[in-house]
Design a protein around this motif. Structure first.
Motif, mmCIF file in Angstrom:
data_model
loop_
_atom_site.group_PDB
_atom_site.id
_atom_site.type_symbol
_atom_site.label_atom_id
_atom_site.label_comp_id
_atom_site.label_asym_id
_atom_site.label_seq_id
_atom_site.Cartn_x
_atom_site.Cartn_y
_atom_site.Cartn_z
ATOM 1 N N GLU A 58 0.710 -1.081 0.061
ATOM 2 C CA GLU A 58 0.025 0.066 0.068
ATOM 3 C C GLU A 58 0.745 0.773 0.170
ATOM 4 N N LEU A 59 2.478 0.722 1.092
ATOM 5 C CA LEU A 59 2.824 2.604 1.350
ATOM 6 C C LEU A 59 3.715 3.483 0.146
ATOM 7 N N PRO A 60 3.482 2.883 -0.939
ATOM 8 C CA PRO A 60 4.448 3.733 -2.117
ATOM 9 C C PRO A 60 3.586 4.476 -2.918
ATOM 10 N N ILE A 61 2.630 3.703 -3.192
ATOM 11 C CA ILE A 61 1.485 5.383 -4.136
ATOM 12 C C ILE A 61 0.925 6.430 -2.719
ATOM 13 N N ILE A 62 0.928 5.699 -1.463
ATOM 14 C CA ILE A 62 0.852 7.225 -0.660
ATOM 15 C C ILE A 62 2.104 7.779 -0.809
ATOM 16 N N LEU A 63 3.277 7.228 -0.598
ATOM 17 C CA LEU A 63 4.019 7.998 -0.092
ATOM 18 C C LEU A 63 4.041 8.594 -1.421
ATOM 19 N N LYS A 64 3.742 8.497 -2.229
ATOM 20 C CA LYS A 64 4.446 9.323 -3.866
ATOM 21 C C LYS A 64 3.593 10.296 -4.259
#
Length: 325
Positions: free
Chosen positions: A105-111
């Motif tokens: 989940e986290l990569p798209i959220i951070l991007k």
């Protein structure tokens, strides 16, 4: 002892080797050795013992290292608070996340967050949730993303409540599970929950054919038709060929796995922390608005719920694995 001395001392202690420490700090080994000698002269003590394989801290070195780490932490806090005085969120955001959530989940959220706030720098660690929890307790990070149900009396917000699901390559009847090979991950955080569910429903132990050490390998074994397993829905999204059903307790309640974002209440004084806490909860809520309808859920595992919400109603449409009692 200045900021460069602090960085040097921490790097040598971490690497236990002056050559590797100099590489980490992008400086010449001779310059690092010279700085270390000057620092030892300043304290009138030997800070490291030379060994055939590198260096090891002396008792005096351990004492100075504790001071160096505390100094580094305090300096970073001052920098963050100064950045917080700016009009827009900026500066360093120190965070840690469950490895599972970070992977799925986290990569798209951070991007997207960094696209909104280009002056924010992210320092991220991923680990087991129990380790992330300890980092937050020790103030090593400002924000923690943790799976499970941790006890936390400060700021704690629900990101997701996902179902625990039975997954197999072919349709299976519940009564037939004991005679079909099961794939297990003994290190999984849901192992105790699954074992309790099994004891509610079967008098004999499962036929465990394969033991793995992570969810991704488990899923690949299922895809290969080598057995069935019970996994959190987060690891099953997009695998339409699998037969996936939520698992229910004897009272009809679903087995679930929750994900939380947490911080110290005082950390919300920093704009960058407050901005991320608000953003990630809002991102999850917006993500929920685009999830599949119950009819569509027959084809794939639904997305996770919004903060405080649940996908369980949609999954029940697929025919949950109910208790026999």
């Amino acid at each position: 002892m200045d900021e460069k001395d602090t960085a040097m001392l921490i790097a040598i202690a971490r690497e236990k080797n002056i050559t590797r420490a100099s590489e980490r700090l992008f400086t010449a080994q001779s310059a690092l050795s010279y700085r270390l000698r000057k620092l030892e002269q300043e304290f009138n003590a030997q800070l490291f013992l030379r060994t055939p394989t590198g260096v090891t801290l002396t008792a005096e070195g351990e004492s100075v290292l504790r001071y160096a780490r505390e100094s580094e932490k305090r300096l970073q806090e001052v920098k963050e608070r100064i950045q917080n005085l700016m009009s827009a969120p900026a500066g360093l955001l120190r965070m840690a996340a469950s490895s599972v959530f970070a992977y799925y989940e986290l990569p798209i959220i951070l991007k997207k967050f960094m696209g909104l706030y280009p002056n924010v720098e992210i320092f991220l660690k991923t680990s087991h949730s129990r380790d992330v929890y300890r980092m937050l307790q020790k103030d090593e990070i400002s924000i923690a993303i943790i799976r499970g149900d941790p006890v936390w009396t400060e700021d704690k917000r629900l990101l997701a409540e996902e179902p625990i699901c039975l997954a197999s390559a072919e349709p299976l009847e519940m009564k037939d599970l004991p005679r079909h090979p099961m794939i297990v991950n003994p290190r999984s955080a849901v192992t105790d929950m699954v074992e309790a569910w099994w004891r509610q429903n079967f008098a004999s132990p499962p036929y465990v054919a394969i033991e793995v050490d992570n969810m991704d390998i488990c899923r690949q074994m299922i895809l290969g038709g080598l057995g069935w397993s019970i996994l959190p829905a987060i690891g099953l999204k997009g695998y339409d060929s699998l037969h996936v059903r939520p698992v229910l307790w004897t009272d009809g309640q679903p087995l679930v796995r929750r994900t939380w974002v947490m911080c110290h209440s005082s950390s919300l004084e920093m704009k960058v922390v407050r901005a991320f806490m608000d953003y990630i909860v809002g991102f999850r809520a917006g993500d929920a608005a685009t999830r599949m309808t119950p009819a569509e859920s027959h084809a794939a595992v639904p997305e996770q719920p919004a903060a405080g919400g649940s996908d369980l109603g949609a999954l029940r449409q697929r025919g949950p694995v109910r208790s026999k009692r």
